[in-house]
Motif scaffolding. Structure first.
Motif, PDB file in Angstrom:
ATOM      1  N   GLN A 190     -58.223 -12.989 -27.827  1.00  0.00           N
ATOM      2  CA  GLN A 190     -58.973 -11.781 -28.197  1.00  0.00           C
ATOM      3  C   GLN A 190     -58.055 -10.586 -27.990  1.00  0.00           C
ATOM      4  OE1 GLN A 190     -62.131 -10.132 -25.534  1.00  0.00           O
ATOM      5  NE2 GLN A 190     -63.467 -10.689 -27.248  1.00  0.00           N
ATOM      6  N   ILE A 191     -58.060  -9.660 -28.969  1.00  0.00           N
ATOM      7  CA  ILE A 191     -57.229  -8.454 -28.839  1.00  0.00           C
ATOM      8  C   ILE A 191     -58.120  -7.213 -28.868  1.00  0.00           C
ATOM      9  CG2 ILE A 191     -55.119  -9.454 -29.799  1.00  0.00           C
ATOM     10  CD1 ILE A 191     -55.816  -8.133 -32.482  1.00  0.00           C
ATOM     11  N   ILE A 198     -52.414  -2.480 -31.234  1.00  0.00           N
ATOM     12  CA  ILE A 198     -52.945  -3.449 -30.275  1.00  0.00           C
ATOM     13  C   ILE A 198     -52.675  -2.889 -28.876  1.00  0.00           C
ATOM     14  CG2 ILE A 198     -52.809  -5.800 -29.381  1.00  0.00           C
ATOM     15  CD1 ILE A 198     -51.654  -6.610 -32.148  1.00  0.00           C
ATOM     16  N   THR A 199     -53.725  -2.755 -28.074  1.00  0.00           N
ATOM     17  CA  THR A 199     -53.563  -2.198 -26.729  1.00  0.00           C
ATOM     18  C   THR A 199     -53.708  -3.254 -25.629  1.00  0.00           C
ATOM     19  OG1 THR A 199     -55.900  -1.597 -26.658  1.00  0.00           O
ATOM     20  CG2 THR A 199     -54.357   0.088 -27.424  1.00  0.00           C
ATOM     21  N   LYS A 200     -54.306  -4.412 -25.980  1.00  0.00           N
ATOM     22  CA  LYS A 200     -54.506  -5.442 -24.965  1.00  0.00           C
ATOM     23  C   LYS A 200     -54.716  -6.791 -25.646  1.00  0.00           C
ATOM     24  CE  LYS A 200     -57.519  -6.472 -21.025  1.00  0.00           C
ATOM     25  NZ  LYS A 200     -58.723  -6.037 -20.298  1.00  0.00           N
ATOM     26  N   ALA A 201     -54.245  -7.857 -25.005  1.00  0.00           N
ATOM     27  CA  ALA A 201     -54.480  -9.221 -25.471  1.00  0.00           C
ATOM     28  C   ALA A 201     -54.991 -10.044 -24.297  1.00  0.00           C
ATOM     29  CB  ALA A 201     -53.204  -9.829 -26.027  1.00  0.00           C
ATOM     30  N   VAL A 202     -55.983 -10.879 -24.573  1.00  0.00           N
ATOM     31  CA  VAL A 202     -56.589 -11.724 -23.536  1.00  0.00           C
ATOM     32  C   VAL A 202     -56.755 -13.134 -24.097  1.00  0.00           C
ATOM     33  CG1 VAL A 202     -58.631 -12.095 -22.093  1.00  0.00           C
ATOM     34  CG2 VAL A 202     -57.865  -9.769 -22.569  1.00  0.00           C
ATOM     35  N   ALA A 203     -56.370 -14.133 -23.282  1.00  0.00           N
ATOM     36  CA  ALA A 203     -56.609 -15.526 -23.665  1.00  0.00           C
ATOM     37  C   ALA A 203     -57.994 -15.893 -23.158  1.00  0.00           C
ATOM     38  CB  ALA A 203     -55.542 -16.416 -23.054  1.00  0.00           C
ATOM     39  N   LEU A 204     -58.941 -16.079 -24.080  1.00  0.00           N
ATOM     40  CA  LEU A 204     -60.302 -16.451 -23.688  1.00  0.00           C
ATOM     41  C   LEU A 204     -60.386 -17.914 -23.301  1.00  0.00           C
ATOM     42  CD1 LEU A 204     -62.393 -14.614 -26.437  1.00  0.00           C
ATOM     43  CD2 LEU A 204     -61.882 -13.843 -24.118  1.00  0.00           C
ATOM     44  N   GLU A 205     -59.529 -18.734 -23.905  1.00  0.00           N
ATOM     45  CA  GLU A 205     -59.553 -20.177 -23.646  1.00  0.00           C
ATOM     46  C   GLU A 205     -58.125 -20.711 -23.719  1.00  0.00           C
ATOM     47  OE1 GLU A 205     -62.044 -24.003 -25.373  1.00  0.00           O
ATOM     48  OE2 GLU A 205     -62.519 -22.003 -26.084  1.00  0.00           O
ATOM     49  N   THR A 260     -51.888  -5.814 -20.931  1.00  0.00           N
ATOM     50  CA  THR A 260     -51.570  -4.539 -21.608  1.00  0.00           C
ATOM     51  C   THR A 260     -50.069  -4.321 -21.726  1.00  0.00           C
ATOM     52  OG1 THR A 260     -51.720  -3.395 -19.475  1.00  0.00           O
ATOM     53  CG2 THR A 260     -53.701  -3.417 -20.860  1.00  0.00           C
ATOM     54  N   SER A 261     -49.277  -5.196 -21.089  1.00  0.00           N
ATOM     55  CA  SER A 261     -47.825  -5.039 -21.190  1.00  0.00           C
ATOM     56  C   SER A 261     -47.127  -6.332 -21.592  1.00  0.00           C
ATOM     57  CB  SER A 261     -47.258  -4.544 -19.846  1.00  0.00           C
ATOM     58  OG  SER A 261     -47.570  -5.472 -18.812  1.00  0.00           O
ATOM     59  N   GLY A 262     -47.890  -7.314 -22.079  1.00  0.00           N
ATOM     60  CA  GLY A 262     -47.298  -8.582 -22.518  1.00  0.00           C
ATOM     61  C   GLY A 262     -46.601  -8.427 -23.868  1.00  0.00           C
ATOM     62  N   GLN A 263     -46.044  -9.531 -24.353  1.00  0.00           N
ATOM     63  CA  GLN A 263     -45.303  -9.504 -25.618  1.00  0.00           C
ATOM     64  C   GLN A 263     -46.165  -9.077 -26.808  1.00  0.00           C
ATOM     65  OE1 GLN A 263     -42.845 -12.833 -26.775  1.00  0.00           O
ATOM     66  NE2 GLN A 263     -42.272 -13.268 -24.645  1.00  0.00           N
ATOM     67  N   VAL A 264     -47.460  -9.405 -26.794  1.00  0.00           N
ATOM     68  CA  VAL A 264     -48.336  -9.033 -27.918  1.00  0.00           C
ATOM     69  C   VAL A 264     -48.376  -7.518 -28.071  1.00  0.00           C
ATOM     70  CG1 VAL A 264     -50.691  -9.105 -28.811  1.00  0.00           C
ATOM     71  CG2 VAL A 264     -49.734 -11.113 -27.659  1.00  0.00           C
ATOM     72  N   VAL A 265     -48.581  -6.793 -26.975  1.00  0.00           N
ATOM     73  CA  VAL A 265     -48.645  -5.319 -27.018  1.00  0.00           C
ATOM     74  C   VAL A 265     -47.257  -4.747 -27.310  1.00  0.00           C
ATOM     75  CG1 VAL A 265     -49.137  -3.231 -25.683  1.00  0.00           C
ATOM     76  CG2 VAL A 265     -50.664  -5.210 -25.521  1.00  0.00           C
ATOM     77  N   GLN A 266     -46.217  -5.327 -26.740  1.00  0.00           N
ATOM     78  CA  GLN A 266     -44.862  -4.826 -26.956  1.00  0.00           C
ATOM     79  C   GLN A 266     -44.420  -4.970 -28.409  1.00  0.00           C
ATOM     80  OE1 GLN A 266     -42.326  -6.945 -24.210  1.00  0.00           O
ATOM     81  NE2 GLN A 266     -43.274  -6.012 -22.395  1.00  0.00           N
ATOM     82  N   ARG A 267     -44.721  -6.102 -29.027  1.00  0.00           N
ATOM     83  CA  ARG A 267     -44.236  -6.374 -30.381  1.00  0.00           C
ATOM     84  C   ARG A 267     -45.233  -6.024 -31.476  1.00  0.00           C
ATOM     85  NH1 ARG A 267     -40.668 -11.875 -29.710  1.00  0.00           N
ATOM     86  NH2 ARG A 267     -39.387 -11.086 -28.002  1.00  0.00           N
ATOM     87  N   GLN A 268     -46.518  -5.867 -31.125  1.00  0.00           N
ATOM     88  CA  GLN A 268     -47.561  -5.522 -32.086  1.00  0.00           C
ATOM     89  C   GLN A 268     -47.642  -6.532 -33.226  1.00  0.00           C
ATOM     90  OE1 GLN A 268     -49.774  -2.669 -31.893  1.00  0.00           O
ATOM     91  NE2 GLN A 268     -49.024  -2.915 -29.801  1.00  0.00           N
ATOM     92  N   SER A 269     -47.365  -7.782 -32.908  1.00  0.00           N
ATOM     93  CA  SER A 269     -47.432  -8.841 -33.913  1.00  0.00           C
ATOM     94  C   SER A 269     -47.583 -10.188 -33.214  1.00  0.00           C
ATOM     95  CB  SER A 269     -46.173  -8.858 -34.788  1.00  0.00           C
ATOM     96  OG  SER A 269     -45.088  -9.408 -34.078  1.00  0.00           O
ATOM     97  N   ALA A 270     -47.715 -11.221 -34.026  1.00  0.00           N
ATOM     98  CA  ALA A 270     -47.804 -12.582 -33.487  1.00  0.00           C
ATOM     99  C   ALA A 270     -46.443 -13.259 -33.463  1.00  0.00           C
ATOM    100  CB  ALA A 270     -48.789 -13.394 -34.316  1.00  0.00           C
ATOM    101  N   GLN A 313     -52.642 -14.406 -34.629  1.00  0.00           N
ATOM    102  CA  GLN A 313     -52.393 -13.942 -36.005  1.00  0.00           C
ATOM    103  C   GLN A 313     -53.704 -13.779 -36.774  1.00  0.00           C
ATOM    104  OE1 GLN A 313     -49.291 -12.993 -37.493  1.00  0.00           O
ATOM    105  NE2 GLN A 313     -50.867 -12.099 -38.813  1.00  0.00           N
ATOM    106  N   ALA A 314     -54.646 -14.695 -36.581  1.00  0.00           N
ATOM    107  CA  ALA A 314     -55.945 -14.591 -37.258  1.00  0.00           C
ATOM    108  C   ALA A 314     -56.698 -13.351 -36.774  1.00  0.00           C
ATOM    109  CB  ALA A 314     -56.765 -15.845 -37.000  1.00  0.00           C
ATOM    110  N   ALA A 315     -56.625 -13.044 -35.484  1.00  0.00           N
ATOM    111  CA  ALA A 315     -57.282 -11.838 -34.949  1.00  0.00           C
ATOM    112  C   ALA A 315     -56.641 -10.576 -35.518  1.00  0.00           C
ATOM    113  CB  ALA A 315     -57.211 -11.837 -33.423  1.00  0.00           C
ATOM    114  N   ILE A 316     -55.331 -10.558 -35.631  1.00  0.00           N
ATOM    115  CA  ILE A 316     -54.632  -9.390 -36.217  1.00  0.00           C
ATOM    116  C   ILE A 316     -55.018  -9.209 -37.663  1.00  0.00           C
ATOM    117  CG2 ILE A 316     -52.353  -8.512 -36.897  1.00  0.00           C
ATOM    118  CD1 ILE A 316     -51.220  -9.815 -34.321  1.00  0.00           C
ATOM    119  N   ASP A 317     -55.114 -10.296 -38.408  1.00  0.00           N
ATOM    120  CA  ASP A 317     -55.530 -10.228 -39.817  1.00  0.00           C
ATOM    121  C   ASP A 317     -56.938  -9.654 -39.946  1.00  0.00           C
ATOM    122  OD1 ASP A 317     -53.085 -11.256 -40.546  1.00  0.00           O
ATOM    123  OD2 ASP A 317     -53.829 -13.307 -40.825  1.00  0.00           O
TER     124      ASP A 317
END
Length: 196
Positions: A123-124, A131-138, A159-169, A189-193
């Motif tokens: 979930q983002i 993208i300001t935050k990414a969380v692994a729900l499962e 809030t500082s992982g690779q997802v937020v740093q790169r703004q992509s999958a 990637q599906a969430a970003i889409d």
């Protein structure tokens, strides 16, 4: 021939007198002397009467074309120095579309992606287009899968992982957790889409 020329001259003089005497509705004008017509032209020259076009006889003034406004304007060179209704072009209104605001913060959840170790769902949180935050729900759980999942979560989420740093999958694969990394990236990637 002479009679025809006199008839044309007389017609021109009477038409001019009608135009001068007939004014816009509600306005009164004083009659003015009509200048005498030109001296009889020499044979072979056509008579060129100086006649203004007669107004429409409908009784109601002609309405101007759309996009134009009828404003009285002084016409130079008229005999009475009066005013006439002449259509003037109105300046077009410029309207600009309001910029599309995408500053609302929203949460978008990717699908559950299954691999041989278990399910992965990401979930983002998106603010505007960022993208300001990414969380692994499962993430896969149990045995070594728990350790691998913790490493993937630590590298990608927050809030500082690779997802937020790169703004992509497009993320670096976590060593020893290739399947979990790939599943995380697919759900992300599906969430970003969806967020676009």
């Amino acid at each position: 021939m002479r009679r025809a020329l006199l008839a044309i001259t007389g017609l021109a003089a009477s038409t001019t007198a009608l135009v001068v005497l007939k004014g816009p509705p509600g306005a009164t004008q004083t009659a003015q002397a009509v200048p005498p017509g030109p001296a009889s032209p020499s044979p072979g020259e056509p008579a060129a009467p100086d006649v203004a076009p007669a107004p429409a006889a409908s009784g109601a003034p002609a309405s101007p074309r759309p996009g134009r406004s009828a404003t009285p304007s002084r016409i130079p060179g008229t005999r009475d120095g009066g005013t006439s209704t002449r259509p003037t072009t109105a300046a077009p209104r410029r309207t600009t579309a309001a910029p599309r605001t995408t500053s609302a913060t929203r949460t978008v959840t990717g699908p559950v992606v299954t691999n041989e170790y278990g399910n992965v769902q990401v979930q983002i949180t998106v603010s505007g287009t960022r993208i300001t935050k990414a969380v692994a729900l499962e993430l896969p759980d149990g045995g070594q899968s728990t350790q691998r999942s913790e490493r993937v979560d630590a590298a990608y989420s927050g809030t500082s992982g690779q997802v937020v740093q790169r703004q992509s999958a497009d993320l670096d694969t976590v060593s020893g957790a290739t399947a979990t990394s790939a599943a995380y990236q697919r759900s992300l990637q599906a969430a970003i889409d969806q967020a676009r």
